[in-house]
Design an enzyme around this catalytic site. Structure first.
Site, PDB file in Angstrom:
ATOM      1  N   ASN A  68       0.866  -1.240   0.066  1.00 27.27           N
ATOM      2  CA  ASN A  68      -0.019   0.079  -0.043  1.00 27.27           C
ATOM      3  C   ASN A  68       0.905   1.229  -0.020  1.00 27.27           C
ATOM      4  O   ASN A  68       1.504   1.562   1.017  1.00 27.27           O
ATOM      5  CB  ASN A  68      -0.834   0.029   1.301  1.00 27.27           C
ATOM      6  CG  ASN A  68      -1.888   1.021   1.347  1.00 27.27           C
ATOM      7  OD1 ASN A  68      -1.786   1.964   0.608  1.00 27.27           O
ATOM      8  ND2 ASN A  68      -2.438   1.376   2.615  1.00 27.27           N
ATOM      9  N   LYS A  70       0.122   4.225  -0.344  1.00 22.52           N
ATOM     10  CA  LYS A  70      -0.557   5.402   0.249  1.00 22.52           C
ATOM     11  C   LYS A  70      -0.462   6.493  -0.687  1.00 22.52           C
ATOM     12  O   LYS A  70      -0.369   6.575  -1.993  1.00 22.52           O
ATOM     13  CB  LYS A  70      -0.100   5.691   1.684  1.00 22.52           C
ATOM     14  CG  LYS A  70      -0.442   4.260   2.644  1.00 22.52           C
ATOM     15  CD  LYS A  70      -0.177   4.452   3.911  1.00 22.52           C
ATOM     16  CE  LYS A  70      -0.407   3.205   4.751  1.00 22.52           C
ATOM     17  NZ  LYS A  70      -0.217   3.256   6.183  1.00 22.52           N
ATOM     18  N   HIS A 152      -9.609   0.735   5.086  1.00 19.67           N
ATOM     19  CA  HIS A 152      -8.251   1.155   5.513  1.00 19.67           C
ATOM     20  C   HIS A 152      -8.458   2.089   6.674  1.00 19.67           C
ATOM     21  O   HIS A 152      -9.289   2.900   6.787  1.00 19.67           O
ATOM     22  CB  HIS A 152      -7.490   1.719   4.658  1.00 19.67           C
ATOM     23  CG  HIS A 152      -5.685   1.678   5.172  1.00 19.67           C
ATOM     24  ND1 HIS A 152      -5.483   2.607   5.810  1.00 19.67           N
ATOM     25  CD2 HIS A 152      -4.767   0.932   5.117  1.00 19.67           C
ATOM     26  CE1 HIS A 152      -4.395   2.518   6.434  1.00 19.67           C
ATOM     27  NE2 HIS A 152      -3.809   1.458   5.919  1.00 19.67           N
ATOM     28  N   GLU A 154      -6.816   4.659   7.786  1.00 17.41           N
ATOM     29  CA  GLU A 154      -6.727   5.880   7.475  1.00 17.41           C
ATOM     30  C   GLU A 154      -8.066   6.645   6.830  1.00 17.41           C
ATOM     31  O   GLU A 154      -8.343   7.617   7.126  1.00 17.41           O
ATOM     32  CB  GLU A 154      -5.321   6.220   6.641  1.00 17.41           C
ATOM     33  CG  GLU A 154      -4.190   6.258   7.417  1.00 17.41           C
ATOM     34  CD  GLU A 154      -3.002   5.312   6.894  1.00 17.41           C
ATOM     35  OE1 GLU A 154      -3.063   5.304   5.710  1.00 17.41           O
ATOM     36  OE2 GLU A 154      -2.027   4.935   7.605  1.00 17.41           O
ATOM     37  N   GLU A 222      -5.187  -4.966  10.463  1.00 21.26           N
ATOM     38  CA  GLU A 222      -4.007  -3.954  10.799  1.00 21.26           C
ATOM     39  C   GLU A 222      -4.554  -3.192  12.142  1.00 21.26           C
ATOM     40  O   GLU A 222      -5.447  -2.009  12.049  1.00 21.26           O
ATOM     41  CB  GLU A 222      -4.305  -2.858   9.508  1.00 21.26           C
ATOM     42  CG  GLU A 222      -4.121  -3.619   8.358  1.00 21.26           C
ATOM     43  CD  GLU A 222      -3.428  -2.572   7.186  1.00 21.26           C
ATOM     44  OE1 GLU A 222      -2.530  -2.870   6.766  1.00 21.26           O
ATOM     45  OE2 GLU A 222      -4.108  -1.754   7.036  1.00 21.26           O
ATOM     46  N   GLY A 228       2.299   2.492  10.650  1.00 20.76           N
ATOM     47  CA  GLY A 228       3.310   3.576  10.290  1.00 20.76           C
ATOM     48  C   GLY A 228       3.985   3.965  11.866  1.00 20.76           C
ATOM     49  O   GLY A 228       4.521   4.997  11.824  1.00 20.76           O
ATOM     50  N   SER A 268       3.302  -1.917  10.383  1.00 19.50           N
ATOM     51  CA  SER A 268       4.865  -1.945  10.687  1.00 19.50           C
ATOM     52  C   SER A 268       5.565  -3.273  10.224  1.00 19.50           C
ATOM     53  O   SER A 268       6.529  -3.398  10.915  1.00 19.50           O
ATOM     54  CB  SER A 268       5.028  -1.596  12.107  1.00 19.50           C
ATOM     55  OG  SER A 268       4.650  -0.210  12.327  1.00 19.50           O
TER      56      SER A 268
HETATM   57  P1  PGA Z   1       2.833   0.447   7.457  1.00 18.40           P
HETATM   58  O1  PGA Z   1       1.271   0.396   6.954  1.00 18.40           O
HETATM   59  O2  PGA Z   1       3.351  -0.912   6.987  1.00 18.40           O
HETATM   60  O3  PGA Z   1       3.477   1.522   7.073  1.00 18.40           O
HETATM   61  O4  PGA Z   1       2.580   0.424   9.092  1.00 18.40           O
HETATM   62  C1  PGA Z   1       0.392  -0.470   6.670  1.00 18.40           C
HETATM   63  C2  PGA Z   1      -0.893  -0.128   6.046  1.00 18.40           C
HETATM   64  O5  PGA Z   1      -1.323   0.771   6.516  1.00 18.40           O
HETATM   65  O6  PGA Z   1      -1.484  -0.947   5.475  1.00 18.40           O
END
Ligand code: PGA
Length: 312
Positions: A68, A70, A152, A154, A222, A228, A268
């Protein structure tokens, strides 16, 4: 090095998992126990599974790794990333998908190897039209996408999308033939309040209530506190929720769907922690954010499927 969050409210006094299939004698005793942490959760018995070469896998679906990207990248950095992905050696028994920002999908589609499929990061809830700023499922298909990420965190917690709306989006995307990477996961305060399973099950139910079929759905667990942040869930923390999700699917959808649906972990994940996570029986792959922006590291994560392969 990413640290592991150890203060989780839902951490049970469960046995630790070795990453080997639960039918090994030492773990058989653990198979029947119930996790009773806020919600009643029972492990899915592996006793009826057919023998397989890949033993550290509870589900029957193929390993799946999504990147992803983003809201990251420029034409130049994406050219480099695509070139690194095109030259990477990827294990064959993994479905690999990347999700570029919408504006670069065309560039990626025309330069990326066909070995890797492309996903949108979001899609509109119905047919396109007068919806300023939105991208329709039809447009994603037109430009070569096979998947879309929905729900997601976010989108849920920054943009404010609600469970029911996300479920409708999933249903529409599936009805048009896209695969859906259906994200679920609890916030830190929800985990600390012991609500991890309740939150995940509510989010899962909103998908289940809306989708006509699970054939093209991949569930991505997640935990919001791990996205993140560098705080990856421990393999045991992730496994615990994945087992619970599989069990929920078994009880609320069907045994077949519980077995076939890939349940991938995100938060992460990186080249250093993927192998240990992949050893867990119910972790069927990953959704990767930051580390998917580096081609060689993403390839390492894809290839962590090898750590699932233990001599039968
Ligand atoms: P990250 O994000 O690996 O940077 O923690 C994962 C995601 O949001 O799908």
């Amino acid at each position: 090095m990413a640290s592991s969050l150890t203060t989780a409210g839902t951490q049970p006094s469960a046995p630790s998992f070795s990453g080997l299939r639960r039918t090994c004698p030492k773990l058989d005793a653990a198979v029947s126990f119930s996790h009773r942490v806020n919600s009643s959760v029972r492990l899915v018995s592996s006793s009826h599974r057919s023998p397989r070469g890949v033993v550290a896998m509870a589900g029957s679906g193929k390993f799946f790794v999504g990147g992803n990207w983003k809201c990251n990248g420029t034409k130049d950095t994406i050219t480099k990333l695509v070139s690194d992905l095109n030259t990477a050696t990827l294990e064959s028994d993994v479905d690999v998908v990347v999700s570029p920002p919408f504006v670069y999908i065309d560039q990626v589609k025309s330069s990326l190897t066909d070995r890797i499929e492309i996903s949108g990061q979001n899609s509109w809830v119905g047919k396109g039209g007068a919806f300023t700023g939105e991208i329709s499922v039809e447009q994603l298909k037109d430009i070569g996408c096979k998947w879309v990420i929905l729900g997601h965190s976010e989108r849920r917690h920054v943009i404010g999308e609600k469970d029911e709306f996300i479920g409708k989006k999933a249903a529409y995307a599936l009805s048009e033939g896209l695969g859906v990477i259906a994200c679920i996961g609890e916030k830190l305060e929800e985990r600390e309040a012991g609500k991890t399973f309740d939150v995940c099950f509510d989010q899962l139910k909103a998908f289940a209530d809306a989708v006509p079929s699970w054939d093209k759905v991949v569930v991505a667990y997640e935990p919001v506190w791990a996205i993140g942040t560098g705080k990856v869930a421990s393999p045991q923390q992730a496994q615990e929720v994945h087992v619970a999700v599989r069990d929920w699917l078994k009880k609320n959808v069907s045994e077949e769907v519980a077995s076939k649906t890939r349940i991938i972990y995100g938060g992460s994940v990186n080249g250093g922690n993927c192998a240990e996570l992949a050893k867990e029986e119910d972790i069927d792959g990953f959704l990767v954010g930051g580390a998917s922006l580096k081609g060689p590291e993403f390839a390492t994560i894809v290839n962590s499927v090898t750590s699932k392969k233990v001599a039968a």
